[in-house]
Write a protein that holds these residues in place. Sequence first.
Motif, PDB file in Angstrom:
ATOM      1  N   PHE A 166       3.928  23.183 -13.907  1.00 16.40           N
ATOM      2  CA  PHE A 166       5.345  22.862 -14.056  1.00 16.40           C
ATOM      3  C   PHE A 166       6.074  22.882 -12.709  1.00 16.40           C
ATOM      4  N   HIS A 167       5.543  22.146 -11.756  1.00 19.85           N
ATOM      5  CA  HIS A 167       6.192  22.059 -10.451  1.00 19.85           C
ATOM      6  C   HIS A 167       5.789  20.772  -9.759  1.00 19.85           C
ATOM      7  N   ASN A 168       6.568  20.411  -8.781  1.00 18.36           N
ATOM      8  CA  ASN A 168       6.251  19.329  -7.854  1.00 18.36           C
ATOM      9  C   ASN A 168       6.813  19.751  -6.510  1.00 18.36           C
ATOM     10  N   ASN A 169       8.006  19.290  -6.177  1.00 20.28           N
ATOM     11  CA  ASN A 169       8.643  19.734  -4.938  1.00 20.28           C
ATOM     12  C   ASN A 169       9.784  20.711  -5.175  1.00 20.28           C
ATOM     13  N   GLY A 170      10.186  20.891  -6.424  1.00 17.79           N
ATOM     14  CA  GLY A 170      11.270  21.804  -6.738  1.00 17.79           C
ATOM     15  C   GLY A 170      10.769  23.195  -7.097  1.00 17.79           C
ATOM     16  N   GLU A 171      11.709  24.099  -7.343  1.00 16.41           N
ATOM     17  CA  GLU A 171      11.398  25.490  -7.701  1.00 16.41           C
ATOM     18  C   GLU A 171      11.574  25.666  -9.208  1.00 16.41           C
ATOM     19  N   ILE A 199      -3.272  24.766 -20.718  1.00 15.77           N
ATOM     20  CA  ILE A 199      -3.366  25.819 -19.710  1.00 15.77           C
ATOM     21  C   ILE A 199      -2.133  25.682 -18.825  1.00 15.77           C
ATOM     22  N   LYS A 200      -1.235  26.665 -18.861  1.00 18.47           N
ATOM     23  CA  LYS A 200       0.081  26.537 -18.249  1.00 18.47           C
ATOM     24  C   LYS A 200       0.189  27.355 -16.964  1.00 18.47           C
ATOM     25  N   CYS A 201       0.712  26.721 -15.939  1.00 19.04           N
ATOM     26  CA  CYS A 201       0.874  27.415 -14.665  1.00 19.04           C
ATOM     27  C   CYS A 201       1.967  26.746 -13.841  1.00 19.04           C
ATOM     28  N   PHE A 202       2.446  27.437 -12.836  1.00 17.54           N
ATOM     29  CA  PHE A 202       3.303  26.794 -11.849  1.00 17.54           C
ATOM     30  C   PHE A 202       3.292  27.561 -10.540  1.00 17.54           C
ATOM     31  N   ASN A 203       3.784  26.891  -9.513  1.00 21.36           N
ATOM     32  CA  ASN A 203       3.852  27.423  -8.157  1.00 21.36           C
ATOM     33  C   ASN A 203       5.294  27.790  -7.861  1.00 21.36           C
ATOM     34  N   THR A 204       5.522  28.970  -7.295  1.00 24.52           N
ATOM     35  CA  THR A 204       6.875  29.438  -7.051  1.00 24.52           C
ATOM     36  C   THR A 204       7.001  30.101  -5.690  1.00 24.52           C
ATOM     37  N   ASN A 205       8.216  30.106  -5.142  1.00 24.58           N
ATOM     38  CA  ASN A 205       8.473  30.875  -3.916  1.00 24.58           C
ATOM     39  C   ASN A 205       8.731  32.341  -4.237  1.00 24.58           C
ATOM     40  N   GLY A 206       8.920  32.652  -5.510  1.00 27.68           N
ATOM     41  CA  GLY A 206       9.029  34.038  -5.954  1.00 27.68           C
ATOM     42  C   GLY A 206      10.413  34.652  -5.922  1.00 27.68           C
ATOM     43  N   LYS A 207      11.398  33.946  -5.422  1.00 29.97           N
ATOM     44  CA  LYS A 207      12.715  34.543  -5.245  1.00 29.97           C
ATOM     45  C   LYS A 207      13.336  35.013  -6.567  1.00 29.97           C
ATOM     46  N   LEU A 208      13.045  34.303  -7.660  1.00 27.28           N
ATOM     47  CA  LEU A 208      13.671  34.619  -8.952  1.00 27.28           C
ATOM     48  C   LEU A 208      12.694  35.241  -9.954  1.00 27.28           C
ATOM     49  N   ILE A 237       8.912  34.222 -18.154  1.00 30.54           N
ATOM     50  CA  ILE A 237       7.598  33.921 -17.582  1.00 30.54           C
ATOM     51  C   ILE A 237       6.485  34.729 -18.248  1.00 30.54           C
ATOM     52  N   ILE A 238       6.692  36.036 -18.336  1.00 28.86           N
ATOM     53  CA  ILE A 238       5.647  36.933 -18.832  1.00 28.86           C
ATOM     54  C   ILE A 238       5.313  36.611 -20.293  1.00 28.86           C
ATOM     55  N   GLY A 239       4.045  36.345 -20.536  1.00 28.95           N
ATOM     56  CA  GLY A 239       3.578  36.008 -21.865  1.00 28.95           C
ATOM     57  C   GLY A 239       3.701  34.532 -22.218  1.00 28.95           C
ATOM     58  N   HIS A 240       4.343  33.755 -21.342  1.00 21.67           N
ATOM     59  CA  HIS A 240       4.559  32.333 -21.631  1.00 21.67           C
ATOM     60  C   HIS A 240       3.820  31.421 -20.658  1.00 21.67           C
ATOM     61  N   LEU A 241       3.154  32.012 -19.684  1.00 27.14           N
ATOM     62  CA  LEU A 241       2.450  31.272 -18.646  1.00 27.14           C
ATOM     63  C   LEU A 241       1.060  31.866 -18.508  1.00 27.14           C
ATOM     64  N   ASP A 242       0.049  31.037 -18.222  1.00 22.01           N
ATOM     65  CA  ASP A 242      -1.318  31.548 -18.077  1.00 22.01           C
ATOM     66  C   ASP A 242      -1.600  32.028 -16.657  1.00 22.01           C
ATOM     67  N   THR A 243      -1.257  31.203 -15.669  1.00 21.87           N
ATOM     68  CA  THR A 243      -1.429  31.616 -14.281  1.00 21.87           C
ATOM     69  C   THR A 243      -0.162  31.294 -13.500  1.00 21.87           C
ATOM     70  N   LEU A 244       0.096  32.096 -12.485  1.00 22.56           N
ATOM     71  CA  LEU A 244       1.292  31.937 -11.660  1.00 22.56           C
ATOM     72  C   LEU A 244       0.886  32.013 -10.200  1.00 22.56           C
ATOM     73  N   THR A 245       1.203  30.974  -9.440  1.00 20.53           N
ATOM     74  CA  THR A 245       0.865  30.944  -8.019  1.00 20.53           C
ATOM     75  C   THR A 245       2.123  31.183  -7.192  1.00 20.53           C
ATOM     76  N   LYS A 269       2.938  44.314 -15.663  1.00 22.14           N
ATOM     77  CA  LYS A 269       1.813  45.206 -15.985  1.00 22.14           C
ATOM     78  C   LYS A 269       0.545  44.396 -16.251  1.00 22.14           C
ATOM     79  N   ASN A 270      -0.095  44.580 -17.389  1.00 15.31           N
ATOM     80  CA  ASN A 270      -1.360  43.887 -17.663  1.00 15.31           C
ATOM     81  C   ASN A 270      -1.196  42.605 -18.476  1.00 15.31           C
ATOM     82  N   ARG A 271       0.025  42.210 -18.688  1.00 13.90           N
ATOM     83  CA  ARG A 271       0.279  40.998 -19.461  1.00 13.90           C
ATOM     84  C   ARG A 271       0.072  39.750 -18.595  1.00 13.90           C
ATOM     85  N   LYS A 272      -0.129  38.595 -19.258  1.00 20.59           N
ATOM     86  CA  LYS A 272      -0.236  37.374 -18.487  1.00 20.59           C
ATOM     87  C   LYS A 272       1.153  36.976 -17.990  1.00 20.59           C
ATOM     88  N   PRO A 273       1.215  36.227 -16.902  1.00 23.68           N
ATOM     89  CA  PRO A 273       0.172  35.393 -16.283  1.00 23.68           C
ATOM     90  C   PRO A 273      -0.669  36.136 -15.246  1.00 23.68           C
TER      91      PRO A 273
END
Length: 265
Positions: A64-69, A87-96, A104-112, A137-141
């Motif tokens: 769920f990303h391209n050039n935006g956040e 399989i759901k994932c996205f790339n983030t700068n992490g600010k939010l 996010i937690i429990g709604h995404l499989d991997t988070l970069t 904690k131990n929850r996804k993503p």
Amino acid sequence: MFCFNGLSVVNIELTSRCNKACWMCGRRKIERDFPELVEQYSDMQFRLLEIIAKQIPENIVVQFHNNGEPTLYPRLKEALDLFVTNIKCFNTNGKLLVERANDIIGHLDTLTISIIENDDTADEQYDIVKKFLAIKKNRKPYIIYRLLGEVKDKERWYKLPGLVCTRILHSPLGSYAYTKKVTIPEIGVCLDLLGHLSINARGDVYPCIRFNPHHFNKLGNVAFDRLIDLWNSKKRQDMISLHKIGKRIKCELCDKCEFYGCPTG
């Protein structure tokens, strides 16, 4: 009968807006040096997301990303929950990450999380990530730390739960002028072209996610075209044919691109 033969990843740009001004970002470079190419940044209409979700086969990766956040998208949790079989994932700068933790937690499989060299907010980013991990904690993503270039104090990222992957930098204006030689697949055909679709915030569909301010190689738009038709379109098949005979330079975006779908660390 048409099918999605070979499709493995679809990128959906929830928003083209971003809340960070990275020195190596193509859009920030465009804003500074080529103002005539600057677009009006926007969020994807939710109705387009609903249209897309009904067309993507199960177990396909949806990023769920391209050039935006993506964490700037107002209806983030609702958007992620539309794609229950993917399989759901996205790339983030992490600010939010902390502010949007419940979406996010429990709604995404991997988070970069992208960590870039010479970032003057690196320590702040690290502290935010640690707070998010304490909430998650131990929850996804599952967490991936993507180190771009020569990151200072990179060892600390290896100590956090998750996976570290490294990437080399290239020109802000496109996938060329890499700091190291890129990996080329032995078949000589770009793997992105063979297995990827990218949809920007306006619904425009492209065969890859490379930075593309001139909108080269556009296949269509999800408001008017079915994804399966665009995947099997003559335009995309013609591009594949050119790649197969070593003439990718005849494709508008590919002629300046050095990337072959193989990330290089």
